[in-house]
Design a protein around this motif. Structure first.
Motif, short mmCIF file in Angstrom:
data_model
loop_
_atom_site.label_atom_id
_atom_site.label_comp_id
_atom_site.label_asym_id
_atom_site.label_seq_id
_atom_site.Cartn_x
_atom_site.Cartn_y
_atom_site.Cartn_z
N PRO A 1 13.04 45.10 17.70
CA PRO A 1 12.90 46.50 18.11
C PRO A 1 11.80 46.71 19.16
CG PRO A 1 11.81 46.13 16.00
CD PRO A 1 12.40 44.81 16.41
N PHE A 2 11.92 47.81 19.92
CA PHE A 2 10.78 48.27 20.72
C PHE A 2 10.61 49.77 20.46
CE2 PHE A 2 14.49 48.27 23.57
CZ PHE A 2 14.49 49.57 24.08
N SER A 3 9.37 50.26 20.56
CA SER A 3 9.10 51.64 20.18
C SER A 3 7.88 52.19 20.91
CB SER A 3 8.85 51.70 18.67
OG SER A 3 8.36 52.97 18.31
N LEU A 4 7.93 53.49 21.19
CA LEU A 4 6.75 54.18 21.74
C LEU A 4 5.95 54.86 20.64
CD1 LEU A 4 8.13 56.03 24.92
CD2 LEU A 4 7.09 53.78 24.79
N THR A 5 6.53 54.95 19.43
CA THR A 5 5.91 55.78 18.39
C THR A 5 5.40 55.00 17.19
OG1 THR A 5 8.05 56.11 17.33
CG2 THR A 5 7.41 57.73 18.99
N LYS A 6 5.91 53.79 16.98
CA LYS A 6 5.46 53.05 15.80
C LYS A 6 5.14 51.59 16.15
CE LYS A 6 10.35 53.06 14.49
NZ LYS A 6 11.14 54.25 14.37
N THR A 7 4.34 50.97 15.29
CA THR A 7 3.99 49.56 15.46
C THR A 7 5.11 48.70 14.87
OG1 THR A 7 1.68 50.18 15.20
CG2 THR A 7 2.20 47.84 15.01
N VAL A 8 5.55 47.68 15.63
CA VAL A 8 6.61 46.79 15.11
C VAL A 8 6.07 45.36 15.08
CG1 VAL A 8 8.45 48.29 15.96
CG2 VAL A 8 7.67 46.40 17.38
N GLU A 9 6.63 44.55 14.21
CA GLU A 9 6.08 43.19 14.05
C GLU A 9 6.61 42.21 15.09
OE1 GLU A 9 6.30 41.64 10.09
OE2 GLU A 9 4.93 43.18 9.32
N ASN A 10 7.92 42.04 15.12
CA ASN A 10 8.51 41.11 16.09
C ASN A 10 9.26 41.96 17.11
OD1 ASN A 10 8.74 38.40 16.82
ND2 ASN A 10 10.84 38.30 16.08
N GLY A 11 8.59 42.32 18.21
CA GLY A 11 9.16 43.23 19.19
C GLY A 11 8.06 43.80 20.06
N ALA A 12 8.24 45.04 20.55
CA ALA A 12 7.24 45.61 21.46
C ALA A 12 6.89 47.04 21.05
CB ALA A 12 7.79 45.61 22.89
N TYR A 13 5.62 47.40 21.23
CA TYR A 13 5.18 48.76 20.91
C TYR A 13 4.04 49.14 21.84
CZ TYR A 13 1.46 46.36 18.26
OH TYR A 13 0.41 45.56 17.90
N LEU A 14 3.61 50.39 21.71
CA LEU A 14 2.58 50.93 22.59
C LEU A 14 1.28 51.08 21.81
CD1 LEU A 14 2.81 51.82 25.53
CD2 LEU A 14 3.24 54.15 24.74
N ASP B 1 -2.89 52.13 22.77
CA ASP B 1 -3.94 52.45 23.75
C ASP B 1 -3.44 52.31 25.20
OD1 ASP B 1 -5.56 52.68 21.52
OD2 ASP B 1 -6.25 50.60 21.65
N ASN B 2 -2.25 52.85 25.45
CA ASN B 2 -1.65 52.79 26.80
C ASN B 2 -1.39 51.36 27.31
OD1 ASN B 2 -0.46 54.78 28.29
ND2 ASN B 2 -2.02 54.73 29.88
N ASN B 3 -1.23 50.44 26.35
CA ASN B 3 -0.79 49.08 26.69
C ASN B 3 0.51 48.78 25.96
OD1 ASN B 3 -3.07 48.11 28.22
ND2 ASN B 3 -4.23 48.13 26.31
N ILE B 4 1.39 48.03 26.61
CA ILE B 4 2.55 47.49 25.90
C ILE B 4 2.09 46.21 25.21
CG2 ILE B 4 4.78 46.30 26.20
CD1 ILE B 4 5.35 48.14 28.55
N ILE B 5 2.34 46.12 23.90
CA ILE B 5 2.09 44.88 23.17
C ILE B 5 3.46 44.31 22.80
CG2 ILE B 5 0.92 43.79 21.19
CD1 ILE B 5 -1.07 45.47 22.77
N ALA B 6 3.79 43.14 23.34
CA ALA B 6 5.10 42.53 23.03
C ALA B 6 4.86 41.20 22.33
CB ALA B 6 5.88 42.32 24.32
N MET B 7 5.51 41.05 21.18
CA MET B 7 5.29 39.85 20.35
C MET B 7 6.63 39.21 20.00
SD MET B 7 3.03 38.21 18.19
CE MET B 7 1.82 39.21 17.35
N ILE B 8 6.79 37.96 20.40
CA ILE B 8 7.98 37.18 20.04
C ILE B 8 7.51 35.84 19.49
CG2 ILE B 8 9.98 35.92 21.00
CD1 ILE B 8 10.61 38.82 20.82
N ASN B 9 7.98 35.49 18.30
CA ASN B 9 7.60 34.21 17.66
C ASN B 9 6.10 33.94 17.74
OD1 ASN B 9 10.35 33.92 17.32
ND2 ASN B 9 10.59 32.78 19.23
#
Length: 443
Positions: free
Chosen positions: A233-246, A248-256
């Motif tokens: 998943p990716f989201s602007l509103t919630k933190t996700v574990e394996n995926g991408a979220y926002l 502090d105005n940064n995209i955090i993307a995590m895969i494996n």
């Protein structure tokens, strides 16, 4: 094996070339006219074809029929083929068995072109041998005929997905889902949603489905249906574990367990929806092992498609923006959302069952005048006249741009974002956008 292709455009002619190369007896039939350019290709390659008609005897004896995505299932010739038990498939399905590499497939009601172009850009900059096809550029079939080893990034419309049986992308992306093309789905939203999810129907546990976790229609489908693919998943509103979220105005993307951080202000394309498009493309690039530094650089130097929130010119301190590709309400929603100045909005065309309610808050907040550019503007006028004082009608792009220019003041934006199809006054959204740009440059 006899291959019949319905439709002699980019997709149909590309399929004919691949079919010929693979040893099929090929016949192309177009109920309309085939352009001079494609006629020449068919003649040079000694492929049998016809236009302005469908000769039934030459079609129903096919072993397989590939139909252009523009031809509805309700077309008489398609019904006849189905009655006779002839397999009718999409170009994508036909090509799939000849492509030697996996593909990345991207669908969604909006954002799919930007996400496809962005993903292609990231993978290409990352040094992969990658092609771009589907609903965009040269046909998948034509490119696979030349280079079957390439990894392809495919933009797929719901119409293209409808004709797939075995096609399976290694990575599938659904950018979002909102009501569109309902005239092709018996005016049932659930049919259109099901069509989009055909992208994942053949995926296995080795494959990935990247999706917008903020999208209600997507979440509902995933709650009530199963896919074997690994969900990312990716989201602007919630933190996700394996995926991408926002954060502090940064995209955090995590895969494996591989994490990348990208400051939103470094992304070349503006607007919240483009943060999501960047998230989806970044996740694909991470899966394909593109270096972090390359991903960051590529996001900052990307140029979007023509006719998609394209800045045309600034004249008398008024910014003109061409968003002709916004052929539905949801696309216009994103355009209005990203406006930061008082806006003169050019809207209208062929209505696809539009509901303008979801635009009300943005129109109220940002729009100072509306220019209607369509043959029948009643619905637009009825929807917005309670909240907008200045609503005028134009019968040509020249008139629309002149009216917009006179309504706009220093610091304003003039936005062409029609929320409708273009076929009442123009041959395509491209022609509509090009005319807009030409008229702006004449001011």
């Amino acid at each position: 094996m006899r291959l019949v292709i319905l439709g002699g455009g980019e997709s149909g002619v590309g399929t004919a070339l691949l079919g010929k190369k693979e040893g099929y007896e090929v016949f192309v039939s177009d109920f309309g006219s085939i352009s001079e350019k494609y006629q020449q290709v068919l003649i040079q390659n000694e492929i049998d074809w016809e236009q302005q008609q469908h000769t039934e005897d030459k079609i129903v004896n096919a072993d397989v029929v590939v139909k252009s995505p523009g031809i509805p299932d309700k077309a008489p010739i398609v019904k006849k083929l189905r009655e006779k038990g002839v397999k009718v498939i999409s170009e994508i399905e036909f090509v799939y068995s000849f492509a030697k590499n996996t593909s990345v497939a991207i669908t969604g009601s909006n954002g799919k072109t930007t996400t496809t172009l962005l993903t292609y850009h990231l993978l290409k900059q990352g040094g992969l041998d990658v092609g771009l096809a589907g609903n965009i550029g040269e046909s998948y079939a034509k490119q696979v005929a030349v280079d079957p080893e390439k990894l392809f990034v495919l933009e797929l419309s719901s119409f293209q997905l409808d004709g797939n049986i075995n096609y399976k992308p290694h990575i599938a992306v659904i950018t979002n889902i909102s009501p569109d093309h309902l005239d092709r789905y018996d005016y049932k939203y659930e049919n259109y949603i099901a069509s989009k999810f055909r992208i994942t129907m053949n995926q296995t546990s080795e494959d990935y489905l990247i999706y917008d976790a903020d999208d209600q229609a997507i979440n509902n489908w995933l709650k009530n249906n199963k896919t074997k693919a690994q969900l990312v998943p990716f989201s602007l509103t919630k933190t996700v574990e394996n995926g991408a979220y926002l954060k502090d105005n940064n995209i955090i993307a995590m895969i494996n367990n591989e994490e990348i951080t990208i400051p939103v202000n470094e992304i070349a394309i503006e607007g919240k929806h483009n943060v999501k498009n960047a998230m989806a493309a970044t996740l694909v690039a991470q899966m394909m092992r593109v270096r972090k530094q390359t991903i960051r650089e590529s996001l900052s130097n990307f140029q979007n498609a023509e006719h998609r929130l394209e800045k045309v010119a600034k004249i008398n301190k008024v910014q003109y923006i061409n968003d002709s590709k916004a052929t539905n309400v949801n696309a216009t929603y994103f355009a209005l959302e990203s406006m930061t100045a008082p806006t003169v909005w050019i809207v209208g065309g062929i209505d696809k069952g539009n509901d303008y309610d979801e635009l009300m808050s943005f129109v109220h907040e940002k729009v100072k005048a509306i220019i209607c550019l369509g043959i029948d503007n009643t619905k637009i006028i009825n929807a917005f006249s309670p909240i907008i004082d200045v609503i005028v009608e134009a019968s040509s792009m020249q008139e629309a741009v002149k009216l917009a220019a006179s309504a706009a003041e220093e610091g304003d934006t003039v936005l062409l974002s029609p929320a409708c199809a273009s076929f009442d006054l123009f041959s395509s959204y491209e022609e509509r956008g090009t005319q807009f740009k030409n008229e702006v440059h004449k001011l």
